[in-house]
Design an enzyme around this catalytic site. Sequence first.
Site, PDB file in Angstrom:
ATOM      1  N   HIS A   5      52.006  22.177  55.747  1.00  0.00           N
ATOM      2  CA  HIS A   5      53.330  21.661  56.102  1.00  0.00           C
ATOM      3  C   HIS A   5      54.071  22.565  57.082  1.00  0.00           C
ATOM      4  CE1 HIS A   5      53.548  18.875  52.301  1.00  0.00           C
ATOM      5  NE2 HIS A   5      52.486  18.683  53.046  1.00  0.00           N
TER       6      HIS A   5
ATOM      7  N   ASP B  55      50.571  22.550  51.246  1.00  0.00           N
ATOM      8  CA  ASP B  55      52.032  22.621  51.371  1.00  0.00           C
ATOM      9  C   ASP B  55      52.354  23.581  52.514  1.00  0.00           C
ATOM     10  OD1 ASP B  55      54.892  22.756  50.737  1.00  0.00           O
ATOM     11  OD2 ASP B  55      54.338  21.790  48.859  1.00  0.00           O
TER      12      ASP B  55
END
Length: 395
Positions: free
Chosen positions: A244, A221
């Site tokens: 991310h 993430d």
Amino acid sequence: MPMANPITIILIVSLMFSLFNRSLAINRVTYNVLDLGAKGDGKTDSTTAFLKAWSAACGSPGPATVYAPPGRYLVKNAHFKGLCENKAIIIKIDGTLVAPSDYDVIGNAGNWLLFEGADGVSIEGGILDGQGTGLWACKSTGKSCHSGATTLGVSNSKDVAVNGLTLLNSQMFHIVINGCDNVELQGVKVLAPGNSPNTDGIHVQLSTGVTILNSKISTGDDCISIGPGTSNLWIENVACGPGHGISIGSLGKDFKEVGVEKVTVKAVTFKNTQNGLRIKTWARQSTGFVRDVLFQHAIMTNVQNPIVIDQNYCPNNKNCPGQISGVKISDVTYKDIHGTSATEVAVKFDCSKANPCRGIRLEDVNLTYKNQAAKASCANAAGTTSGVIQPTSCL
Ligand SMILES: *[C@@H]1O[C@H](CO)[C@@H](O)[C@H](O)[C@H]1NC(C)=O
């Protein structure tokens, strides 16, 4: 031998006194977890030993060290609570702390290791192995599973340092800094697979004066996520990927929300990440804001969305009445941003219709897609450019 004169004697006595005082001040006591019942065999539950060492260090009137020698220590969820009698506790870890392999043991605890009111604590070295794989597998089946524990939480603490810590495979976020003032994270390594769910590297919220330096984050993430109420955040020399990217947000989920301001992100690299430098807000009414942000010296390699502001976040199009973000974004500078985009649109400013982005500045930005000029797309965004700008600005 001639009689020393009285002034010499007074000088010698006062010198001895001050040396004695100083040796008291640097007299650090050490609590070794092995002396308190821990075993570095990876099997024996050492939670109580770590808590005992913490209590002793926390109750010490002078500087104290909690020491974990080399070895693997099985530790369940533990709460290291202040305030303490001294503000000079060092947690020195030469070994690995391992979470229980049965993910349900800590899966509901919020945090695996939580430091709260831990003013003046430094964590030095060590590996924290969150053993998250079982929980991720549970989540991927769609069965109902616990949401998972943050590996290291630091809450409501001042003057904290984390140095040379490695975090592996957290169930949820790896580090969360919440409600803190003056925290320095240095030489942190985060390592989890690119497809592990919700495993943000470092999350900061409701905190001021946080510094993140010389760190390497590979995860599933956000490498770093910046939540509501963050101010005076400094990030420098961080390598991100997979992951991310570095994200301010998600913000504006709640109506009444404190803003984010004075954020500097400098000398960062992104490799094969979903995003580079992102600001993300819910498409919901909110009092939140983002202002005074500097993104400088970033290198992107094969990044899907190198520069992105997305104010239309509304997963599954649910709970976003009117679909307009109330978060006000202003004074965001992108300076010296280079590299390659994995998609054609390398720069995307998708701002709120009701609260357009103001004061966006682009300076020396050069992003390419398949060796050609990439594209930029703008909605409700205003600002200025200078220097080389590729793709051509749409501001
Ligand atoms: C942008 O970078 C590419 C790849 O490094 C380079 O070939 C190109 O000349 C640069 N464009 C400008 C306008 O400087």
